[in-house]
Structures are given as C-alpha cells and as structure tokens.
Design a protein around this motif. Structure first.
Motif, PDB file in Angstrom:
ATOM      1  N   SER A 135       0.281  -1.172  -0.338  1.00 57.35           N
ATOM      2  CA  SER A 135       0.037   0.008   0.022  1.00 57.35           C
ATOM      3  C   SER A 135       0.654   1.511   0.017  1.00 57.35           C
ATOM      4  N   ALA A 136       2.229   1.510   0.547  1.00 59.33           N
ATOM      5  CA  ALA A 136       3.169   1.625   0.565  1.00 59.33           C
ATOM      6  C   ALA A 136       3.796   2.575  -1.087  1.00 59.33           C
ATOM      7  N   VAL A 137       3.935   1.651  -1.386  1.00 68.22           N
ATOM      8  CA  VAL A 137       4.563   1.587  -2.724  1.00 68.22           C
ATOM      9  C   VAL A 137       3.742   1.412  -3.675  1.00 68.22           C
ATOM     10  N   ALA A 138       2.950   1.212  -4.278  1.00 72.46           N
ATOM     11  CA  ALA A 138       1.811   0.791  -4.883  1.00 72.46           C
ATOM     12  C   ALA A 138       0.550   1.366  -4.555  1.00 72.46           C
ATOM     13  N   PRO A 139       0.283   2.406  -4.219  1.00 71.04           N
ATOM     14  CA  PRO A 139      -1.562   2.651  -3.308  1.00 71.04           C
ATOM     15  C   PRO A 139      -2.419   3.073  -4.393  1.00 71.04           C
ATOM     16  N   ALA A 140      -1.628   3.018  -5.607  1.00 70.43           N
ATOM     17  CA  ALA A 140      -3.607   2.413  -6.869  1.00 70.43           C
ATOM     18  C   ALA A 140      -3.336   1.248  -6.886  1.00 70.43           C
ATOM     19  N   LEU A 141      -3.403   0.501  -6.832  1.00 74.33           N
ATOM     20  CA  LEU A 141      -3.321  -1.259  -6.865  1.00 74.33           C
ATOM     21  C   LEU A 141      -3.676  -1.424  -5.684  1.00 74.33           C
ATOM     22  N   ALA A 142      -2.905  -1.044  -4.515  1.00 78.23           N
ATOM     23  CA  ALA A 142      -3.539  -1.640  -3.238  1.00 78.23           C
ATOM     24  C   ALA A 142      -5.501  -1.316  -2.670  1.00 78.23           C
ATOM     25  N   LYS A 143      -5.366   0.164  -3.005  1.00 79.37           N
ATOM     26  CA  LYS A 143      -6.524   1.282  -3.134  1.00 79.37           C
ATOM     27  C   LYS A 143      -7.643   0.255  -4.025  1.00 79.37           C
ATOM     28  N   SER A 144      -7.552   0.261  -5.292  1.00 72.92           N
ATOM     29  CA  SER A 144      -8.357  -0.579  -5.734  1.00 72.92           C
ATOM     30  C   SER A 144      -8.502  -1.970  -5.757  1.00 72.92           C
ATOM     31  N   THR A 145      -8.040  -2.634  -4.667  1.00 73.50           N
ATOM     32  CA  THR A 145      -7.548  -4.127  -5.061  1.00 73.50           C
ATOM     33  C   THR A 145      -8.743  -4.920  -3.579  1.00 73.50           C
ATOM     34  N   ILE A 146      -8.239  -3.281  -2.200  1.00 77.02           N
ATOM     35  CA  ILE A 146      -9.187  -3.414  -1.254  1.00 77.02           C
ATOM     36  C   ILE A 146     -10.663  -2.660  -1.247  1.00 77.02           C
ATOM     37  N   GLU A 147     -10.574  -1.963  -2.067  1.00 77.91           N
ATOM     38  CA  GLU A 147     -11.801  -1.507  -2.685  1.00 77.91           C
ATOM     39  C   GLU A 147     -12.507  -2.105  -2.911  1.00 77.91           C
ATOM     40  N   GLU A 148     -12.618  -2.717  -4.069  1.00 82.51           N
ATOM     41  CA  GLU A 148     -13.182  -4.201  -4.046  1.00 82.51           C
ATOM     42  C   GLU A 148     -13.781  -4.953  -3.691  1.00 82.51           C
ATOM     43  N   ILE A 149     -12.560  -5.387  -2.496  1.00 76.57           N
ATOM     44  CA  ILE A 149     -12.675  -6.855  -1.286  1.00 76.57           C
ATOM     45  C   ILE A 149     -14.222  -6.197  -0.555  1.00 76.57           C
ATOM     46  N   ALA A 150     -13.819  -5.356  -0.439  1.00 78.25           N
ATOM     47  CA  ALA A 150     -14.718  -4.072   0.843  1.00 78.25           C
ATOM     48  C   ALA A 150     -15.696  -4.219   0.500  1.00 78.25           C
ATOM     49  N   GLY A 151     -15.234  -3.572  -0.590  1.00 79.74           N
ATOM     50  CA  GLY A 151     -17.214  -3.289  -1.679  1.00 79.74           C
ATOM     51  C   GLY A 151     -18.234  -3.911  -2.177  1.00 79.74           C
ATOM     52  N   ASN A 152     -18.083  -4.783  -1.909  1.00 79.01           N
ATOM     53  CA  ASN A 152     -18.482  -6.153  -2.734  1.00 79.01           C
ATOM     54  C   ASN A 152     -18.290  -7.298  -1.570  1.00 79.01           C
ATOM     55  N   LYS A 153     -18.469  -7.864  -0.602  1.00 78.51           N
ATOM     56  CA  LYS A 153     -18.214  -8.726   0.108  1.00 78.51           C
ATOM     57  C   LYS A 153     -18.903  -9.902  -0.400  1.00 78.51           C
ATOM     58  N   LEU A 154     -20.065  -9.818  -0.860  1.00 79.74           N
ATOM     59  CA  LEU A 154     -20.879 -11.057  -1.526  1.00 79.74           C
ATOM     60  C   LEU A 154     -20.056 -11.761  -3.024  1.00 79.74           C
TER      61      LEU A 154
END
Length: 502
Positions: free
Chosen positions: A234-253
């Motif tokens: 997350s500190a070195v590739a913030p865009a990839l980290a953010k999109s991945t984490i938000e995708e998972i957290a935003g659609n737990k189903l």
C-alpha cells in the motif's frame, strides 16, 4: 527352491546364460510392475502432500522468524545469527519447499488439464495455494525466479537458469491471478469433492452442502490473501492497493473474506506421531521447551498495556511474574525458570494448529485502510475493535477482560500505530507474517537484533538466497543480490519501510 534346482541342473552352461538374459529382458516392464500399484498419483494425494509439507515446513519455526518478529529468544544457545548465510538448510529449506509445492501443484494442474471441469475445485485450491507460496517467497527474498521458473524441460523451454523477476512486477501478477480465481469462485464451484484430502478446510461430511461450505472457506482465503498482499504494497503501489482493497470490501457477497475464527486458515494436526503440532513436538514431546524464552520487548509491552492475552502467550516465571529475556545474551538465565517461556495455549497441544491466516487480520487491515481514506464500509474504530475482539477470543480471553483492555491501554486512538501494535500481538505464532509487519511498519519500534551480532542495528531485512542458487544459477542470483550486505541487510524489500536502522 525350484529356481535354484533348475540352475544347478544346468551346471552353469552357456544355455544358462542365454536363459537368464532372455528371462530378465522379455516382458521386463510387465513382470516388474506391481499390479496393485497406481500408475499415477491421484490429484487428491498430491494436494494433501503439499498442504502437509507447508504445515511442517512453515509451522515449526519458533525462533528464527519468531526472533525477527520480536517474540521469542534462544536461552540455551547463543543466538549470533550464524545461520544467515547462503545454505540449503534452515532458510534455504523454505525456499526449496515453496518451489517444490508449486511444482507439485503445477503437475496436478497439468495432469488434470484435459478433464478440468471434473477437477474444478481441486484445481482452484491448487492455484490458490501456489499464490500463497509465491507470496511467501516474495516476503522472504523479494526478487525471485517467476516468469522463467519451471521451464527446464525441453517442452517447456529448456530454461535451466531462470532469471530473477523484480518483486514489483511479481506482486501485480500474483494479485491478478488471485483476482481471476476470485471471479471463478464467484461464478460457481465444481462438483468434485476434496473431502478429508483437504487437511485445512476438509471434513468427514460429504454431499453438496459440505462441499459448498468447504469451497466457500477457500474463496474467503483467496480474497483474504488478496487483502494481505494489497496491504503489504500500500505504501509503494497505492493505486493498486486501494483498488484491490476497495473492490473486496465493497462487494463481500462476490468477494467474501475470512471474518470469524471458525474460518481461520490453519492446519490442525492429528496429535499423534508422526503428525504432532510442530511446537508441541519440539517443545513438549522433544523436551526442548527450555530452549526458548519470551523476548523482553514483547513481555514488556504486554505488561505495560495490561494485555490479557499474556496469560495465553507466556508462562509466569518461578516467582509468579511475566519476565522477558535479552535477545542474544552471553549468559543463560539463572535458573532457566526465572524468565517466561512460551504459554501453554500455543505449545502444549499435540493436536494444535499452524495458523496461515486469522480473522482478526482482516479487520486490522480494514482499520488501516479506513485510516488511509479507503472506502471499506466500516470505520477504523469499529474495524480495530472487531480485530481486537477476534484476537482475544482466539486466545480464550473473557469478555470482561476484552472490554477493560479496549477502555484502557488498548483503546483506539485514531492512529495506525495503535493498529500496528495490537496486530503485532495478535500475530503471535504467525511469526513470518509478524516479521513482515515489522519490516513494513517499523512496529515494534523497540525491536533489535541479537546482542552478539555487532555489525547491524536491526533484525534481518530479508532471507539469504540458498547456496544451490549460487552453485547452479550464479549470474542471476548475484544480480538479484546486488546491493545486499551480509546477505540479509543493505537492500530492503520493495515494500519495506526505512526505519533508520542498519
């Protein structure tokens, strides 16, 4: 007896030689084939072998990673870090185990490629586990053979000296494969049953309901591993980290994660030889528990914060107190019982478990993500308190003690540091992951290497490449190791924090 009599009657004539030669060569393969033996290893057997190998190889580390993480120190033998050199033992074994496991799972995939639909579930589990092995290699060594690995056979390319790929290129590739697996699982599972061959999530139950529950747990581990790897970078590739984490957290189903202790990814052992939980087998059965003491910085932290998990993590000394010991002391504690040893909850169960991922990790990472401004559907405070509660419950701590802790020294204060300090405690026995947490965040700030090691002021930053690489892939490994100092320092991993130590 019949054969011996026959040979004697021939009196060693040339005819004997002719008969023996013809008898040994005619139908040789048919004669020397066991009609009861399998001609090929079933995929299920390959899976259980790899999972067992991972548990034994990665679950038995007490010191080593436990020391790097700030948990456990040696008290019988001086810890001068002499094992941190290129070798095919110790840390080299872990490198070999990862590549062995990936090789086996790749072979499983190749064997079932022409009937993939009938082996859909086991193929998915094999691919998930391969990515877990890749994550382990990335966290230990950084740059690794990836794109050219397993291409030694002529039909695969005859690449006998694989190049080392940059970790910043491998991380996105592994995350992409995990994403593809997550989407496959979201679309539906197969019909093939893994049953008890799956020694992580399998059970004696059979049928559609049991299979669905089993594969749901693997689906959750897949997405949890995505969450872990995204957080790591997350500190070195913030865009990839953010999109991945938000995708998972935003659609737990669609992308469920591990959220309860019952879903923890861990290997539970039968409890009898030769399959005892590794810490029990070494410490209790092997009578070596007094080889290890609790790191002074760990016990000091637990005492200062009045953390109730201390009763689970450590034993009281001979004076009824929790006392840690120096990492790399020139003198043994006198007596050995004057310091705290590993707590019974973690070491005194032959049928105990090796944890690979715990539910509390999910919520510590979501708390961190929320503090970073990510949209994860939960506040940092709620995620943190959920993480602490799950960790406490996993350590068999009473609800009243949890409440007291969260209102006291463990109270959320709106900082990532509070999340990291508590996560450090929660990761005990996941020593490798805790070492990664330290390298990424600098927590615990009190960590230090063995006092007998005079040159460096920090724990190792990485693992040494194994000696076989220097013997058989010298040019590539030397290029990958450029910038390292004493094999384990000098060049930090891509995602690691510069904490000012050397």
């Amino acid at each position: 007896m019949v054969m011996n009599t026959f040979i004697k009657k021939l009196k060693y004539t040339p005819l004997l030689a002719m008969l023996l030669v013809s008898g040994c060569t005619k139908n040789f393969e048919e004669i020397n084939t066991d009609p009861d033996a399998l001609k090929d290893v079933p995929p299920q057997n390959m899976l259980v072998n790899v999972l067992r190998n991972a548990g034994e190889q990665f679950g038995g580390d007490v010191d080593g990673y436990g020391t790097f993480a700030g948990y456990i120190v040696k008290i019988q033998y001086p810890d001068n870090l002499s094992g941190l050199i290129p070798t095919d033992n110790t840390y080299g074994n872990r490198w070999a185990a990862c590549y062995y496991n990936i090789t086996q799972m790749n072979d499983l995939l190749k064997k079932t490629d022409d009937k993939a639909a009938g082996f859909k579930n086991i193929r998915i589990v094999a691919r998930i586990w391969n990515n877990y092995m890749w994550s382990y290699l990335l966290d230990g060594w950084g740059d690794i053979p990836y794109s050219e690995a397993f291409k030694g056979r002529p039909e695969d390319g005859s690449v006998l000296k694989a190049k080392y790929d940059k970790q910043e290129d491998v991380f996105p590739a592994v995350l992409a494969d995990l994403k593809a697996l997550a989407d496959e699982l979201a679309a539906g599972i197969g019909t093939d049953e893994l049953g008890e061959y799956d020694i992580i999530y399998g059970s004696k139950e059979t049928g559609a309901a049991a299979l669905k529950a089993q594969m749901l747990n693997w689906q959750k581990f897949c997405n949890s591993l995505r969450l872990r790897m995204a957080t790591r970078i997350s500190a070195v590739a913030p865009a990839l980290a953010k999109s991945t984490i938000e995708e998972i957290a935003g659609n737990k189903l669609k992308y469920p994660v591990i959220e309860t202790n019952a879903e923890n990814c861990r290997m539970v052992y039968p409890g009898t030889l030769p399959y005892m939980e590794p810490w029990y087998e070494s410490g209790i059965y092997g009578n070596r528990l007094n080889n290890w003491g609790m790191f002074d910085i760990f016990i000091d932290h637990l005492n200062t914060t009045k953390d109730p998990r201390i009763v689970s993590i450590a034993r009281k000394n001979n004076a009824g107190k929790y006392v840690g010991f120096i990492n790399g002391s020139e003198n043994n504690p006198n007596p050995f019982t004057s310091i705290s040893w590993i707590g019974e909850h973690y070491v005194n169960d032959p049928a105990g478990a090796t944890p690979f991922y715990r539910a509390c990790e999910t919520y510590y990472m979501l708390a961190e993500a929320a503090l970073s401004g990510y949209n994860v559907g939960i506040t940092a405070k709620d995620a943190y308190e959920k993480a602490v509660t799950l960790s406490m419950q996993d350590n068999k701590i009473e609800t009243s003690a949890i409440t007291t802790y969260l209102a006291g020294a463990g109270k959320f204060n709106g900082t990532k540091e509070r999340v990291y300090w508590d996560m450090w405690v929660a990761l005990f026995k996941e020593n490798y992951e805790a070492w990664s947490l330290y390298r990424r965040t600098g927590i615990p700030t009190t960590n230090y290497p063995s006092k007998l090691q005079k040159k460096h002021t920090d724990q190792p930053w990485r693992l040494p490449y194994p000696n076989n690489e220097y013997l058989y892939n010298a040019d590539n490994v030397k290029a990958a190791a450029t910038g390292t100092v004493d094999y384990n320092w000098g060049k930090r991993l891509w995602w690691a924090k510069d904490n000012g130590k050397e």
